[in-house]
Design a protein around this motif. Structure first.
Motif, PDB file in Angstrom:
ATOM      1  N   LEU A  12       0.916  -1.122   0.028  1.00  0.00           N
ATOM      2  CA  LEU A  12       0.082   0.147  -0.028  1.00  0.00           C
ATOM      3  C   LEU A  12       0.841   1.383   0.016  1.00  0.00           C
ATOM      4  N   ASP A  44      -6.539  -2.961  -3.236  1.00  0.00           N
ATOM      5  CA  ASP A  44      -5.729  -2.070  -2.321  1.00  0.00           C
ATOM      6  C   ASP A  44      -6.090  -0.528  -2.580  1.00  0.00           C
ATOM      7  N   LYS A  47      -9.144   0.458  -0.417  1.00  0.00           N
ATOM      8  CA  LYS A  47      -8.656   0.486   0.943  1.00  0.00           C
ATOM      9  C   LYS A  47      -8.095   1.904   1.221  1.00  0.00           C
ATOM     10  N   LEU A  48      -7.167   2.228   0.074  1.00  0.00           N
ATOM     11  CA  LEU A  48      -6.333   3.563   0.324  1.00  0.00           C
ATOM     12  C   LEU A  48      -7.430   4.823  -0.029  1.00  0.00           C
TER      13      LEU A  48
END
Length: 69
Positions: A12, A44, A47-48
Motif C-alpha cells: 500500500l 488495495d 482501501k487507500l
C-alpha cells in the motif's frame, strides 16, 4: 483472510509512492509493477481511497490520482 500476504501494508505504501511518481498511472501498470492481479490492486486502491490517502480526480480514462487528499 487466510491467503492475504504479509507484505500488504508495505505494498500500500509502495502504491502511494508510485502514484506520487506518476499521477496518471493505471491499475494494469500497478498490477504489473507489484506482480499481483488487477483485482488485488483494485482492492488495495479501494482501501487507500476509503482511508482518504488517495483520491481519483476526473474520469477513469482521462483522470488522475491525488495523494494525501
Amino acid at each position: 483472510m487466510a491467503n492475504v500476504p504479509e507484505n500488504v501494508p508495505e505494498r500500500l505504501e509502495q502504491i502511494i509512492v508510485a502514484i506520487k511518481d506518476n499521477k496518471n498511472i493505471t491499475l494494469p501498470r500497478l498490477a504489473r509493477m507489484f506482480m499481483v492481479s488487477e483485482k488485488t490492486i483494485k482492492r488495495d486502491i479501494k482501501k487507500l481511497k476509503d482511508e482518504g490517502k488517495i483520491k481519483r480526480i476526473g474520469s477513469a480514462k482521462g483522470g488522475h490520482w491525488e495523494v494525501g487528499v
